[in-house]
Enzyme design. Structure first.
Site, mmCIF file in Angstrom:
data_model
loop_
_atom_site.group_PDB
_atom_site.id
_atom_site.type_symbol
_atom_site.label_atom_id
_atom_site.label_comp_id
_atom_site.label_asym_id
_atom_site.label_seq_id
_atom_site.Cartn_x
_atom_site.Cartn_y
_atom_site.Cartn_z
ATOM 1 N N GLY A 11 -0.203 2.718 -3.094
ATOM 2 C CA GLY A 11 -1.177 1.876 -2.709
ATOM 3 C C GLY A 11 -3.038 3.113 -3.447
ATOM 4 O O GLY A 11 -3.060 4.525 -3.764
ATOM 5 N N PHE A 12 -4.039 2.368 -3.907
ATOM 6 C CA PHE A 12 -5.397 2.832 -3.873
ATOM 7 C C PHE A 12 -5.796 3.885 -3.651
ATOM 8 O O PHE A 12 -5.413 5.067 -3.633
ATOM 9 C CB PHE A 12 -6.205 1.654 -3.989
ATOM 10 C CG PHE A 12 -7.571 1.873 -3.790
ATOM 11 C CD1 PHE A 12 -7.617 2.678 -4.973
ATOM 12 C CD2 PHE A 12 -8.485 1.488 -3.314
ATOM 13 C CE1 PHE A 12 -9.431 3.771 -5.288
ATOM 14 C CE2 PHE A 12 -10.404 2.203 -3.944
ATOM 15 C CZ PHE A 12 -10.265 3.085 -3.982
ATOM 16 N N ILE A 13 -5.473 3.898 -2.032
ATOM 17 C CA ILE A 13 -7.041 5.568 -1.851
ATOM 18 C C ILE A 13 -5.151 6.264 -1.638
ATOM 19 O O ILE A 13 -5.740 7.523 -1.687
ATOM 20 C CB ILE A 13 -6.671 5.106 -0.011
ATOM 21 C CG1 ILE A 13 -8.068 3.499 -0.092
ATOM 22 C CG2 ILE A 13 -7.046 5.746 0.524
ATOM 23 C CD1 ILE A 13 -8.700 3.465 0.898
ATOM 24 N N TYR A 152 -8.018 -9.410 10.059
ATOM 25 C CA TYR A 152 -7.978 -8.879 9.848
ATOM 26 C C TYR A 152 -8.343 -7.088 10.382
ATOM 27 O O TYR A 152 -8.206 -6.253 11.441
ATOM 28 C CB TYR A 152 -8.248 -8.383 8.070
ATOM 29 C CG TYR A 152 -8.281 -6.836 7.725
ATOM 30 C CD1 TYR A 152 -7.686 -5.734 7.537
ATOM 31 C CD2 TYR A 152 -9.815 -6.072 7.615
ATOM 32 C CE1 TYR A 152 -7.514 -4.660 6.970
ATOM 33 C CE2 TYR A 152 -9.836 -4.865 6.670
ATOM 34 C CZ TYR A 152 -9.245 -3.844 6.547
ATOM 35 O OH TYR A 152 -9.003 -2.936 6.021
ATOM 36 N N LYS A 156 -7.350 -4.029 12.756
ATOM 37 C CA LYS A 156 -7.279 -3.161 12.641
ATOM 38 C C LYS A 156 -8.568 -2.001 13.816
ATOM 39 O O LYS A 156 -8.137 -1.481 15.014
ATOM 40 C CB LYS A 156 -8.562 -2.698 11.627
ATOM 41 C CG LYS A 156 -7.927 -2.671 10.096
ATOM 42 C CD LYS A 156 -7.330 -1.573 10.278
ATOM 43 C CE LYS A 156 -6.200 -1.568 8.483
ATOM 44 N NZ LYS A 156 -5.698 -0.773 8.354
HETATM 45 N N1 LIG Z 1 -10.101 -0.190 0.102
HETATM 46 C C1 LIG Z 1 -10.648 -0.319 1.096
HETATM 47 O O1 LIG Z 1 -12.135 -0.150 0.491
HETATM 48 C C2 LIG Z 1 -10.335 -0.139 2.292
HETATM 49 C C3 LIG Z 1 -11.357 0.021 3.196
HETATM 50 C C4 LIG Z 1 -11.548 -0.044 4.498
HETATM 51 C C5 LIG Z 1 -9.713 1.131 5.187
HETATM 52 N N2 LIG Z 1 -9.079 -0.055 4.017
HETATM 53 C C6 LIG Z 1 -7.643 0.818 4.521
HETATM 54 O O2 LIG Z 1 -7.392 1.877 4.010
HETATM 55 C C7 LIG Z 1 -5.613 1.380 3.914
HETATM 56 C C8 LIG Z 1 -5.537 2.208 2.334
HETATM 57 O O3 LIG Z 1 -6.187 1.276 1.474
HETATM 58 P P1 LIG Z 1 -5.925 0.826 0.419
HETATM 59 O O4 LIG Z 1 -6.662 0.196 -0.043
HETATM 60 O O5 LIG Z 1 -5.395 1.639 -0.222
HETATM 61 O O6 LIG Z 1 -4.743 -0.539 0.053
HETATM 62 P P2 LIG Z 1 -3.512 -0.404 -0.627
HETATM 63 O O7 LIG Z 1 -3.057 -2.268 -0.503
HETATM 64 O O8 LIG Z 1 -3.695 0.048 -2.236
HETATM 65 O O9 LIG Z 1 -2.754 0.393 -0.051
HETATM 66 C C9 LIG Z 1 -1.996 0.333 1.496
HETATM 67 C C10 LIG Z 1 -0.346 0.251 1.108
HETATM 68 O O10 LIG Z 1 0.569 0.399 1.922
HETATM 69 C C11 LIG Z 1 1.913 -0.356 2.225
HETATM 70 N N3 LIG Z 1 2.278 -0.533 3.042
HETATM 71 C C12 LIG Z 1 1.711 -2.085 3.470
HETATM 72 N N4 LIG Z 1 3.144 -2.175 4.614
HETATM 73 C C13 LIG Z 1 3.964 -1.757 4.809
HETATM 74 C C14 LIG Z 1 4.668 -0.931 5.434
HETATM 75 N N5 LIG Z 1 5.500 -1.925 6.237
HETATM 76 N N6 LIG Z 1 5.813 -0.286 5.554
HETATM 77 C C15 LIG Z 1 5.548 0.719 4.259
HETATM 78 N N7 LIG Z 1 4.615 0.575 3.231
HETATM 79 C C16 LIG Z 1 3.698 -0.376 3.615
HETATM 80 C C17 LIG Z 1 1.191 -1.309 0.351
HETATM 81 O O11 LIG Z 1 2.721 -1.348 -0.381
HETATM 82 C C18 LIG Z 1 0.685 -0.179 0.048
HETATM 83 O O12 LIG Z 1 1.178 0.698 -1.120
HETATM 84 C C19 LIG Z 1 -5.524 0.051 4.848
HETATM 85 O O13 LIG Z 1 -5.020 0.478 5.799
HETATM 86 C C20 LIG Z 1 -6.798 -0.253 4.681
HETATM 87 O O14 LIG Z 1 -6.528 -1.636 5.815
HETATM 88 C C21 LIG Z 1 -9.013 0.668 2.553
#
Ligand SMILES: NC(=O)c1ccc[n+]([C@@H]2O[C@H](COP(=O)([O-])OP(=O)(O)OC[C@H]3O[C@@H](n4cnc5c(N)ncnc54)[C@H](O)[C@@H]3O)[C@@H](O)[C@H]2O)c1
Length: 316
Positions: A11-13, A152, A156
């Protein structure tokens, strides 16, 4: 050197964090199911940006699968687990709340149980500023009470509670990090900055939902720093905000973007349900406990993000 599992590493982060951990010479194992919430082409590309370093291991696995998750963790016996995998996004959670019970709560429980059964020493959980609900900032860690406004956020908050449960059951350190609106190169395509950039590059009108909304936009490198410091400098269980501490109104975001896209056309819309009015992180705890200092100011971070978007139009 630590042996680390990162869930959601495609994913992104996760892709940014994986790169950083490999550069710091840790042994990193990425798990991701490549969920189709947004384009798989894009997730594969994010993985490739890590692949170029040739040192990480990637396993496609759905963490909802209890037995496979447990046996994978037991076979690796990692020192630390950073659990980023989740279904993100406030709007989609209102349409499909039950999917969030699966991907954000049940999958987290599976990972926590797998940590317990494989003697993991520390577990880092990606939580969100959404757990504060609609409150005025600066938001301090103790202000989250469960009074949230989207499925959501409820997922969390519930997943955070399970982190406390499993810390109690198994005794591993549990670090709950609450991220505030993350942006930067490869920003998620469902987030305001990602949506705006795609539309602006394609010369389309952008919809502004509630110009008075304010977000504590945090650059991806600062988020990665916060996670890294929690992994390496903190040796106890804590709940910590990782943000910029510098709230920016949506109107300021639009004005900043206008410098790069002077012909932009904005249509104002009503705020959407589930979206909080304001996020503003109180980051004193992160500063005191981790020595965390956000380094990238909004103007610079946005310039980097616009540059990335112009070079990667095909992936927006
Ligand atoms: N981007 C933000 O602004 C932000 C802010 C607060 C919290 N978060 C949290 O940070 C985390 C990462 O966020 P992100 O923006 O990188 O999201 P993202 O969607 O880019 O990455 C999440 C990854 O998790 C994988 N995934 C989901 N369910 C899965 C499962 N059951 N088994 C295996 N892989 C699975 C997805 O394929 C995806 O690649 C998440 O938990 C999100 O809720 C993000």
């Amino acid at each position: 050197m630590l042996k680390i599992i990162i869930t959601g590493g495609a994913g992104f982060i996760g892709s940014h964090l994986t790169r950083k951990l490999i550069l710091e010479n840790h042994e990193v194992h990425v798990i991701d199911c490549l969920h189709p919430y947004y384009s798989l082409e894009r997730k594969r590309k994010q993985l490739q940006t890590i692949d170029s370093l040739k040192r990480e291991h990637f396993t496609q696995l759905d963490l909802l699968n209890w037995s496979e998750t447990i046996s994978f963790f037991q076979s690796l016996s990692p020192d630390a687990v950073i659990h980023l995998a989740a279904l993100p996004g406030v709007s989609y959670s209102i349409e499909r709340p039950l999917e969030y019970v699966d991907y954000d709560i049940k999958a987290t429980i599976n990972v926590l149980e797998a940590c317990g059964q494989s003697d993991v020493r520390q577990f880092i959980f990606a939580s969100s500023s959404s757990v504060y609900g609609n409150q005025k900032g600066p938001l301090k860690e103790e202000m989250a009470t469960g009074n949230v406004i989207s499925p959501y956020a409820a997922s969390k908050y519930s997943a955070e509670s399970f982190c406390h449960v499993y810390r109690h059951l198994y005794g591993f350190e549990t670090k709950i990090l609450r991220f505030f609106t993350v942006y930067g190169p490869w920003v998620r395509p469902d987030m305001a900055i990602g949506i705006f950039l795609k539309k602006l590059i394609n010369k389309q009108v952008i919809n502004l939902y509630g110009e008075g909304r304010v977000r504590d936009f945090t650059y991806i490198d600062d988020i990665v720093d916060g996670i890294y410091l929690s992994l390496t400098q903190l040796h106890r269980s804590e709940v910590i905000n990782i943000g910029s501490g510098n709230p920016i109104s949506m109107l300021s975001l639009i004005n900043e973007l206008r410098q790069y896209f002077p012909e932009m056309v904005v249509r104002e819309e009503e705020s959407r349900t589930g979206d909080v009015v304001q996020t503003w992180a109180d980051i004193r705890k992160a500063k005191d406990l981790l020595g965390y200092r956000p380094k990238i100011n909004f103007e610079h971070g946005l310039a980097e993000t616009v540059k990335w978007a112009k070079e990667n139009e095909a992936f927006l």
